[in-house]
Structures are given as C-alpha cells and as structure tokens.
Design an enzyme around this catalytic site. Structure first.
Site, short mmCIF file in Angstrom:
data_model
loop_
_atom_site.label_atom_id
_atom_site.label_comp_id
_atom_site.label_asym_id
_atom_site.label_seq_id
_atom_site.Cartn_x
_atom_site.Cartn_y
_atom_site.Cartn_z
N LYS A 243 0.92 -1.28 -0.03
CA LYS A 243 -0.02 -0.32 -0.19
C LYS A 243 0.99 1.27 0.02
CE LYS A 243 -4.39 -1.94 1.14
NZ LYS A 243 -5.59 -2.35 2.14
N ARG A 282 -3.03 -10.38 4.62
CA ARG A 282 -3.67 -10.29 2.74
C ARG A 282 -2.39 -9.72 1.99
NH1 ARG A 282 -5.86 -7.03 -0.67
NH2 ARG A 282 -7.31 -7.77 -2.29
N1 PMM Z 1 -7.43 -4.07 0.30
C1 PMM Z 1 -7.50 -4.12 -1.26
C2 PMM Z 1 -8.67 -4.85 -1.36
N2 PMM Z 1 -9.07 -5.70 -0.78
N3 PMM Z 1 -9.60 -6.63 1.42
C3 PMM Z 1 -9.26 -6.54 2.73
N4 PMM Z 1 -10.28 -7.74 3.37
N5 PMM Z 1 -8.39 -5.94 3.53
C4 PMM Z 1 -7.74 -4.81 2.48
O1 PMM Z 1 -6.99 -4.25 3.26
C5 PMM Z 1 -8.04 -4.87 1.18
C6 PMM Z 1 -8.78 -5.75 0.64
C7 PMM Z 1 -6.92 -2.94 -1.85
O2 PMM Z 1 -5.58 -3.42 -2.34
P1 PMM Z 1 -5.43 -4.51 -3.68
O3 PMM Z 1 -5.91 -3.65 -5.01
O4 PMM Z 1 -3.73 -4.63 -3.97
O5 PMM Z 1 -5.97 -5.70 -3.82
#
Ligand code: PMM
Length: 306
Positions: A243, A282
């Site tokens: 992030k 994650r």
């Molecule tokens: N961040 C993203 C997408 N999905 N889901 C959860 N549970 N927690 C998060 O922090 C989260 C998520 C955004 O990041 P990405 O686009 O790299 O997936």
C-alpha cells in the site's frame, strides 16, 4: 503457454488449461491451521488494480498465478474482479462474475481455499456456488446491505473491512480524532447489523481497512493499536501489502518506492502482525510473508532450555 511452465510438478502440457493436477477434495475453512497467522494471497482478476493491475486480466493467467500462490503455501487465495483503488470505475456484477467464477472453480478444484473480494451480494452468491469459502467485502455492507442476509443464510465467514465512503470519496473522509478507537467503534456498528441479520460471532473477521479513508499517519496509528480491534472479539485480518503508505516510508531521493518494491516492508508488517496474534495477512507476494509468519511463531514460542 507460459502458465503451464509456472506450476511445479504439473506434467506434460497436453491440456489447454493450466490445471493438470488431479482434483483434490475441497479445502474447508475449519481445517485452516489455528496455531499460526494465515497468509492470504491476493489475486486481482482486473485490468486496473493499483499494484498488479493488468497482470491477470484473463482467466488463464489468473488461474496460473493463483496456483503458483497455492503451491507456494498460501493458506487462502483472495479472488477479486473489481479494482478497489481510489477513483476506480465501477464494474457491473455480471462482468465481475464472468471474471472471477472460472478462476474460483479452477482453484477450488485444485484444492485451494478461496475467498471472494466483492462488494456485491450476487457476486458473493455466484462465488460461493463456485466453491468460495469466505466473503471479503471491503465496503463493510455499505454498498449492498443485503449482503448481511446472504452471509447469514450461506453461513460462510465474512471479512468486515473498515471503510468510509467509496472508491471515489474515501480520500476526503480521512478525518479522525482517535483513528483506532473510531475504526473499532464503526466496525462494531456494522458488526451489530450483521448480528441483527443472523450472522454469528465466529463468522466475522474484522479488518482495519488500511488505506481506505486513512492517510499514511492514520495507517501507522492503526497498526500501532491493533489491540483495539482485538477488543471486538473477532479474528483480525491485516491488509497492508504494497500500500501507498509503505511506498512513502521507503522514499528514496524524493521518489516513493514502486508497489513491487514494497514487499520487504510488507513482510515486516506481516511479522509484526503475526507476533501480535493477527488471524491472517492479505499479501501480493506470499513467500516472504510465509517466512515472516514462521519467524513470528518461533519468536512467540516458549523459551527453550539451553
Ligand atoms: N485491500 C484491497 C483490496 N481488498 N480486502 C481486505 N479485506 N483488506 C484490505 O486491506 C484490502 C482488501 C486493496 O488492495 P489491492 O488492490 O492490492 O487488492
């Protein structure tokens, strides 16, 4: 096709699909290891996600990437068909389902435990039908409140992520006096709606929603105060991977680190989160986080006699 070469031990390339291992029995949430933090691998099947956008735009490349994470040891593969980055365009549930369902089916067939990253109840239903075992809703019920009834009826675990506003508005809503206390209180409010719909306590996993209506300093403050989320009495998931606040931290000569340059910092956050008892992290790059989880588990183990 290069996706065939990517999955180890898959035999000769006689099939057009990258699934050459024998189908395995479906993985179950109840069978996930309970003695360490879990690693959830991120699989964005989107043309525009912020950190891996465009890499897995087709089902075949997405399946191959998901299998690579699964064989590398990821406990859960989080499949998403809609970009969550600030300012991202909405994707219709139909298109989202066309992207994710074949990928989920193939990964489940290979024995992976899959979560579906969606804000739409119809996509959650299609994903569960395809074998997904967890629903990951970054909107915290705010886009489709009927998600709560679906989660209650389907009896699947639900990741409740803190966010204010939507992809377009969230950056302007990052105002808090005490970010950890307010995030915990707002999560508790949505959790109560889940309870009212009939969702049980152990179905709910809470997530501070790093980067979702939080600025860099607020993300750090949340990570420093994860125990406030523990106080809600649910499993906790931390999603810091690649992030922006990590890019800022790693700035060199005024230039923020690129997303792929943030994996070391991501693994460091995994180690700290795991040491503090997070249920799961994650992440995009599962290998370093799996190692970080091992380090944290070893550090937390009772001291051995010399
Ligand atoms: N961040 C993203 C997408 N999905 N889901 C959860 N549970 N927690 C998060 O922090 C989260 C998520 C955004 O990041 P990405 O686009 O790299 O997936």
């Amino acid at each position: 096709m290069d996706s065939l070469a990517a999955a180890p031990g898959t035999g000769p390339a006689t099939s057009p699909l990258p699934i050459l291992r024998k189908p395995r029995p479906a993985a179950r949430f109840e069978d996930l290891p309970a003695d360490r933090t879990l690693v959830m691998g991120i699989l964005n099947v989107t043309p525009d996600s912020f950190s891996d956008g465009g890499k897995h735009a087709t089902a075949d490349t997405a399946i191959a990437a998901g299998l690579r994470m699964f064989y590398a040891g990821a406990d859960i593969i989080d499949v998403g068909g809609e970009s969550t980055r600030p300012g991202a365009e909405d994707v219709s549930p139909d298109e989202e389902q066309q992207r994710v369902v074949p990928v989920i089916q193939a990964l489940v067939k290979a024995g992976a435990l899959v979560s579906i990253d969606t804000t739409h109840a119809s996509t959650a239903a299609a994903a569960v039908e395809a074998g997904a075992a967890i629903i990951n809703d970054i909107s915290g019920l705010s886009i489709e409140p009927e998600m709560a009834e679906f989660v209650a009826a389907a009896k699947v675990p639900y990741i409740l992520t803190h966010r204010r506003g939507d992809a377009r508005t969230m950056n302007s809503l990052a105002e808090y006096k005490d970010v950890a206390a307010e995030v915990a209180a707002e999560l508790a409010g949505v959790r109560d709606k889940l309870y009212a719909a009939g969702v049980s306590q152990d179905q709910i996993i809470v997530d501070p929603g790093l980067g979702f209506a939080k600025n860099d300093a607020q993300n750090w403050e949340l990570l420093q105060n994860l125990d406030q989320l523990d106080g809600l009495g649910h499993r906790v998931l931390v999603g810091a991977s690649r992030k922006r606040f990590l890019g800022t931290l790693l700035t060199v000569a005024g230039k923020s680190a690129a997303p792929e340059e943030r994996d070391g910092a991501t693994a460091a956050i995994t180690a700290i989160s795991a040491y503090r008892g997070a249920w799961a992290v994650r992440v995009h790059n599962v290998g370093p986080s799996l190692d970080a989880v091992k380090v944290a588990a070893r550090m937390a183990a009772p001291r051995t006699e010399r």
